[in-house]
Structures are given as structure tokens and as C-alpha cells.
Design an enzyme around this catalytic site. Structure first.
Site, PDB file in Angstrom:
ATOM      1  N   GLU A 118      47.374  32.334  31.933  1.00 19.60           N
ATOM      2  CA  GLU A 118      46.440  31.620  31.069  1.00 19.60           C
ATOM      3  C   GLU A 118      46.173  32.395  29.793  1.00 19.60           C
ATOM      4  OE1 GLU A 118      44.007  29.510  34.722  1.00 19.60           O
ATOM      5  OE2 GLU A 118      42.979  31.062  33.605  1.00 19.60           O
ATOM      6  N   CYS A 131      42.743  35.383  23.579  1.00 18.44           N
ATOM      7  CA  CYS A 131      42.753  36.321  24.695  1.00 18.44           C
ATOM      8  C   CYS A 131      44.057  36.062  25.461  1.00 18.44           C
ATOM      9  CB  CYS A 131      41.526  36.031  25.559  1.00 18.44           C
ATOM     10  SG  CYS A 131      41.426  37.004  27.058  1.00 18.44           S
ATOM     11  N   CYS A 138      47.330  40.587  38.725  1.00 22.59           N
ATOM     12  CA  CYS A 138      46.924  41.938  38.333  1.00 22.59           C
ATOM     13  C   CYS A 138      46.889  42.800  39.590  1.00 22.59           C
ATOM     14  CB  CYS A 138      45.540  41.914  37.683  1.00 22.59           C
ATOM     15  SG  CYS A 138      45.013  43.522  37.029  1.00 22.59           S
ATOM     16  N   CYS A 142      40.046  44.894  41.060  1.00 24.87           N
ATOM     17  CA  CYS A 142      38.595  44.992  40.826  1.00 24.87           C
ATOM     18  C   CYS A 142      37.913  43.818  41.550  1.00 24.87           C
ATOM     19  CB  CYS A 142      38.283  44.957  39.339  1.00 24.87           C
ATOM     20  SG  CYS A 142      39.124  46.253  38.395  1.00 24.87           S
ATOM     21  N   CYS A 145      36.529  40.502  39.763  1.00 25.19           N
ATOM     22  CA  CYS A 145      37.396  39.789  38.831  1.00 25.19           C
ATOM     23  C   CYS A 145      38.299  38.825  39.587  1.00 25.19           C
ATOM     24  CB  CYS A 145      38.241  40.795  38.046  1.00 25.19           C
ATOM     25  SG  CYS A 145      39.461  40.029  36.958  1.00 25.19           S
ATOM     26  N   GLY A 200      45.843  40.483  33.917  1.00 20.87           N
ATOM     27  CA  GLY A 200      46.699  41.658  33.965  1.00 20.87           C
ATOM     28  C   GLY A 200      46.127  42.902  33.333  1.00 20.87           C
ATOM     29  N   SER A 234      42.576  46.254  26.196  1.00 23.12           N
ATOM     30  CA  SER A 234      41.546  46.528  27.191  1.00 23.12           C
ATOM     31  C   SER A 234      42.190  47.119  28.441  1.00 23.12           C
ATOM     32  CB  SER A 234      40.827  45.217  27.544  1.00 23.12           C
ATOM     33  OG  SER A 234      39.776  45.440  28.433  1.00 23.12           O
ATOM     34  N   LEU A 258      34.464  50.124  31.860  1.00 15.65           N
ATOM     35  CA  LEU A 258      33.802  51.200  32.606  1.00 15.65           C
ATOM     36  C   LEU A 258      33.014  50.632  33.804  1.00 15.65           C
ATOM     37  CD1 LEU A 258      33.687  54.302  32.305  1.00 15.65           C
ATOM     38  CD2 LEU A 258      31.379  53.987  31.401  1.00 15.65           C
ATOM     39  N   HIS A 259      32.049  49.804  33.530  1.00 15.01           N
ATOM     40  CA  HIS A 259      31.279  49.063  34.541  1.00 15.01           C
ATOM     41  C   HIS A 259      30.355  49.917  35.410  1.00 15.01           C
ATOM     42  CE1 HIS A 259      33.612  45.731  33.163  1.00 15.01           C
ATOM     43  NE2 HIS A 259      34.713  46.062  33.803  1.00 15.01           N
ATOM     44  N   ASN A 340      30.449  36.941  34.948  1.00 12.41           N
ATOM     45  CA  ASN A 340      30.824  35.533  35.075  1.00 12.41           C
ATOM     46  C   ASN A 340      31.137  35.245  36.531  1.00 12.41           C
ATOM     47  OD1 ASN A 340      30.773  34.728  32.242  1.00 12.41           O
ATOM     48  ND2 ASN A 340      32.444  36.211  32.014  1.00 12.41           N
ATOM     49  N   CYS A 383      35.588  35.985  30.660  1.00 10.86           N
ATOM     50  CA  CYS A 383      36.081  37.259  31.189  1.00 10.86           C
ATOM     51  C   CYS A 383      36.116  37.256  32.705  1.00 10.86           C
ATOM     52  CB  CYS A 383      35.156  38.410  30.788  1.00 10.86           C
ATOM     53  SG  CYS A 383      35.131  38.733  29.055  1.00 10.86           S
TER      54      CYS A 383
HETATM   55  N1  SAH Z   1      42.849  44.745  32.868  1.00 16.76           N
HETATM   56  C1  SAH Z   1      42.063  44.790  31.657  1.00 16.76           C
HETATM   57  C2  SAH Z   1      41.682  43.388  31.157  1.00 16.76           C
HETATM   58  C3  SAH Z   1      40.750  42.703  32.069  1.00 16.76           C
HETATM   59  S1  SAH Z   1      39.761  41.345  31.517  1.00 16.76           S
HETATM   60  C4  SAH Z   1      40.815  45.579  31.924  1.00 16.76           C
HETATM   61  O1  SAH Z   1      40.454  45.778  33.061  1.00 16.76           O
HETATM   62  O2  SAH Z   1      40.175  46.011  30.962  1.00 16.76           O
HETATM   63  C5  SAH Z   1      38.655  41.944  30.322  1.00 16.76           C
HETATM   64  C6  SAH Z   1      37.295  42.401  30.818  1.00 16.76           C
HETATM   65  O3  SAH Z   1      36.616  41.450  31.642  1.00 16.76           O
HETATM   66  C7  SAH Z   1      37.380  43.681  31.628  1.00 16.76           C
HETATM   67  O4  SAH Z   1      36.414  44.573  31.162  1.00 16.76           O
HETATM   68  C8  SAH Z   1      37.032  43.200  32.999  1.00 16.76           C
HETATM   69  O5  SAH Z   1      36.553  44.219  33.817  1.00 16.76           O
HETATM   70  C9  SAH Z   1      36.000  42.156  32.687  1.00 16.76           C
HETATM   71  N2  SAH Z   1      35.711  41.263  33.814  1.00 16.76           N
HETATM   72  C10 SAH Z   1      36.475  41.032  34.891  1.00 16.76           C
HETATM   73  N3  SAH Z   1      35.873  40.148  35.719  1.00 16.76           N
HETATM   74  C11 SAH Z   1      34.698  39.823  35.155  1.00 16.76           C
HETATM   75  C12 SAH Z   1      33.639  38.930  35.513  1.00 16.76           C
HETATM   76  N4  SAH Z   1      33.693  38.226  36.632  1.00 16.76           N
HETATM   77  N5  SAH Z   1      32.597  38.830  34.685  1.00 16.76           N
HETATM   78  C13 SAH Z   1      32.555  39.540  33.524  1.00 16.76           C
HETATM   79  N6  SAH Z   1      33.513  40.389  33.126  1.00 16.76           N
HETATM   80  C14 SAH Z   1      34.583  40.528  33.932  1.00 16.76           C
END
Ligand code: SAH
Length: 391
Positions: A118, A131, A138, A142, A145, A200, A234, A258-259, A340, A383
Site C-alpha cells: 500500500e 508514504c 515487515c 512491533c 503495528c 516494511g 524511517s 523510538l516509542h 492508531n 501510521c
Molecule cells: N519500519 C519503519 C516504518 C514504519 S511506519 C519504522 O519502524 O520506522 C512509520 C511509523 O509508524 C513508525 O514510527 C511506526 O512505529 C509507527 N507506527 C506503527 N504502528 C503504529 C500505530 N498503530 N499507531 C501509530 N504509529 C504506528
């Protein structure tokens, strides 16, 4: 014989390499896979004149055209074969979902082997951002996600990544992203920003992702002629790849997912943290800033009662300021993202007041902080929601 205790590494909860079968399913080679200086040889191999490389590049990168009928500078008898061999169709549209009053469009694409990816196109008053996905699925796993839940199918080729941007550029050129609130400026005609935030982990598909960056930034007609300033890579924090990217000489923005500012929690949220913990990831991000002069983004999905505590905001601020030396936190920008929703997840976004407090505590330490918008939520285009389900 029993193995000696403590010698075994914990089982990996993330996958850095694409599955083996990926080789067999390699997508057809496309002009956009090749650097400008490789194209003439590719044309000659197929028995064509070398200068056709330039003509095809103009059609693809400048005119955004792949229809042989529209290539009147090529001999009629050769057009079909030139296109089939050098501009093969890589992405077939499956669905298009529109949200935010027409300003957000999510496209679902089928690749040559049936894999789905997508991309999301977003129009803002002053810019248009796409995006893009860099992998089908992936391997980073995580838990919050949606993409991570399905595992990794395969790496995308450079051209499969570039094609997502070209498709978006075509959509704009043909006026198909109207967006149109009256107070907005005139329709921008070009994609100004590309963020590698779709499906990814692009840095786990390093050479193809960097190839895509080069095609996007090479001046037309060699590439799309975009400014590196408009590109954001990213990553979960693959430290060696961050350092390598810093040496490429293309100053794209780096975003670090980072999170959590502490390893105990980040080990859970971003499993690759068990290999490159918080301190190492932040050090690499700072080195990236030093090498490129580009301010690094820190992404922080705010998850209710999981990572949104005041003390974590304070710790994050401390870590960032400590690295910046006399410049304080001017090397960095924090992007909190309200979580999200993803199917089946037990987690949800932080309460608004808690989110506000998190932001304020960072700002109080001088850390530039802006909450990311949540475009395309209702079409699962925000995201972390990209799972390529064709509902
Ligand atoms: N693999 C890359 C791109 C991922 S998507 C990475 O990890 O950076 C881009 C961002 O969205 C990342 O920071 C990811 O952690 C975040 N993300 C993933 N799931 C999410 C969700 N459910 N809500 C908000 N952000 C999310």
C-alpha cells in the site's frame, strides 16, 4: 550433550533478511532499477541503440508515460518491445480508498507475484506527501503495528518503490487529488515529500531503498528531480544501516521510531531493541545529524498507560538534551503519534490530557515537539495500519 547455560542467544523476534524464496520471485528488471550510467548497456544488451536509454528515461521520469502509443520519438515497430523490456508494469491497482475530503488517498497495489502493498498520498496546503512501502510485510514484529503482525513476505525492488511515487505524480498531474477547500493554495502539481513510512523496514532492504532515494533525487530525466530535503527515511533503529546512510551523501531526513526511552519497555515495543538498545540507537541518530546537518525526527506512538507517563517524557527529554551538547535539543524533533487502532490490539491512544502533558514536558526542556496528524485513519491508511487487506 547439554549446551552450556547462558551461551545461547535469545530467539530472534525480528527478521533482518527476506525469506530465501524471495530470489525466485524477483520482479522484472525495470529502467528505474538502474543507475543512469547502467541504462545504455541494458539497452544495448537487448539489441537497441544506447541512446534509447535517454529517450525512455524522459518518457518515464519526466513525462510519466509508459504507454507506447505516446512515445512518438521511438520507431513504431520497436516501441512495444522497448516498453515491455524496460518499463514493465510492476504495480497493478487493486483498490483506492479516499478520506479527509479527498485529500488522502490510499492505494493498494498487487505486485507481479501477487504480493500486496500500500501507499498513501496526502495533500496539505503547502505540500504533497506520499508514504511508500519498501517491503511486502515487515520482519520487525512491533506488536502495535498492523504490518508487523503478518511477518515479512519479501523486499521490494528499487523500481517497485519508485513506481509508487511515479503513480502518485501521475495522479497529481492528471488532477486526481483535488483536495479542494477554498482556503487552500493552488493545487501543487508535484509530489514534494516522500516518507518511507509505509509497509516494511526500508533499512533492512538497504540497497534497494537507497537506489530508490537516488532515482527520486537524480535530476530529470535521469530521475524525478526531487529535493533530498523532502525525503524521510524511517527506521526501527538498525544502527549499522543508519551509519551507512549517513555516508551516502544524500541528506534525507532520518526518523527514528523510538516509542520508549527505556530498554525494558522498548524491548517489548520494538523487538530489535534487544540488539541495538536505546542508547545506541540515539547515538547513531546523533551521528546522522552530525554527518548530514539534518534534524532527526524521533517518532513516539503514544499508547495509553503503556509509554505515556510523565516520567518517560522527562527521561526522553533528558536523553535528547544530553546528546546535543551545547546545542541542547536543537538536533532533534519529537513527533508523538496518537496510537492508531489496529485489528485485535489491546492497546489504544493516550487520553488527550495525557498526550498534552507529554508534549508540554518535552517542550519545557526545549525539545521541539509536534504531534503527528492521523490522516487516513478511517481507511486504515494511518501510521501502522497498512496491512494490505483488500476489504
Ligand atoms: N519500519 C519503519 C516504518 C514504519 S511506519 C519504522 O519502524 O520506522 C512509520 C511509523 O509508524 C513508525 O514510527 C511506526 O512505529 C509507527 N507506527 C506503527 N504502528 C503504529 C500505530 N498503530 N499507531 C501509530 N504509529 C504506528
Amino acid at each position: 550433550m547439554p549446551e552450556p547455560p547462558g551461551d545461547r542467544l535469545p530467539p530472534e523476534r525480528f527478521t533482518l533478511r527476506a525469506p530465501q524464496r524471495a530470489e525466485a520471485r524477483r520482479p522484472p528488471r525495470h529502467l528505474a532499477d538502474l543507475a543512469p550510467d547502467e541504462r545504455a548497456a541494458a539497452l544495448r544488451e537487448g539489441g537497441h541503440a544506447a541512446y534509447r536509454a535517454k529517450q525512455l528515461s524522459v518518457h518515464y521520469f519526466e513525462r510519466l508515460v509508459t504507454d507506447p502509443e505516446q512515445m512518438s520519438d521511438l520507431p513504431k515497430a520497436q516501441r512495444g518491445r522497448l516498453v515491455a523490456e524496460h518499463l514493465p508494469t510492476l504495480l497493478t491497482p487493486v483498490t483506492e480508498l479516499v478520506a479527509d475530503g479527498g485529500r488522502t488517498v490510499k492505494s493498494v497495489w498487487r505486485l507481479h507475484d501477487g504480493a500486496l502493498v500500500e501507499s498513501v498520498l496526502m495533500r496539505y496546503p503547502d505540500r504533497v506527501t506520499i508514504c511508500v512501502s519498501s517491503q511486502a510485510g515487515c520482519g520487525m514484529n512491533c506488536p502495535f503495528c498492523a504490518t508487523g503482525q503478518g511477518g515479512l513476505t519479501r523486499n521490494l525492488s528499487t523500481a517497485e518503490i519508485v513506481e509508487q511515487v511515479v503513480a502518485a505524480a501521475r495522479m497529481l498531474r492528471h488532477g486526481r487529488l483535488p483536495g479542494g477547500a477554498a482556503d487552500e493554495r493552488e493545487a501543487p502539481l508535484r509530489v514534494s515529500n516522500v516518507v518511507f513510512m509505509g509497509m516494511g523496514e526500508a533499512l533492512a532492504n538497504y540497497s534497494r531503498a537507497v537506489g530508490a532515494i537516488r532515482r527520486l533525487t537524480d535530476p530529470t530525466p535521469d530521475g524525478l528531480g526531487m529535493s533530498a530535503r523532502g525525503l524521510t527515511m524511517s527506521t526501527v533503529g538498525l544502527v549499522p544501516a543508519i551509519d551507512r546512510l549517513a555516508g551516502e551523501g544524500i541528506p534525507v531526513t532520518l526518523a527514528l521510531s523510538l516509542h520508549a526511552p527505556d530498554d525494558a519497555l522498548r524491548d517489548e515495543l520494538v523487538p530489535v531493541n534487544t540488539r541495538w538498545p536505546v542508547a545506541q540507537a540515539l547515538d547513531a541518530a546523533y551521528r546522522y545529524y552530525e554527518a548530514t546537518g539534518r534534524r532527526v525526527s524521533i517518532e513516539y506512538a503514544l499508547i495509553r498507560d503503556v509509554n505515556d507517563q510523565a516520567w518517560r517524557a522527562d527521561l526522553l527529554g533528558e536523553l535528547l538534551v544530553a546528546r546535543g551538547g551545547r546545542g541542547g535539543a536543537s538536533w532533534v524533533h519529537v513527533n508523538p503519534i496518537p496510537l492508531n487502532p489496529t485489528p485485535g490490539s489491546r492497546w489504544t491512544a493516550s487520553r488527550p490530557g495525557v498526550q498534552e502533558q507529554f508534549v508540554q514536558r518535552l517542550r519545557a526542556r526545549g525539545v521541539p515537539t509536534t504531534v503527528r496528524d492521523t490522516r487516513g485513519r478511517e481507511i486504515d491508511g494511518a501510521c501502522g495500519q497498512l496491512a494490505a487487506s483488500t476489504r
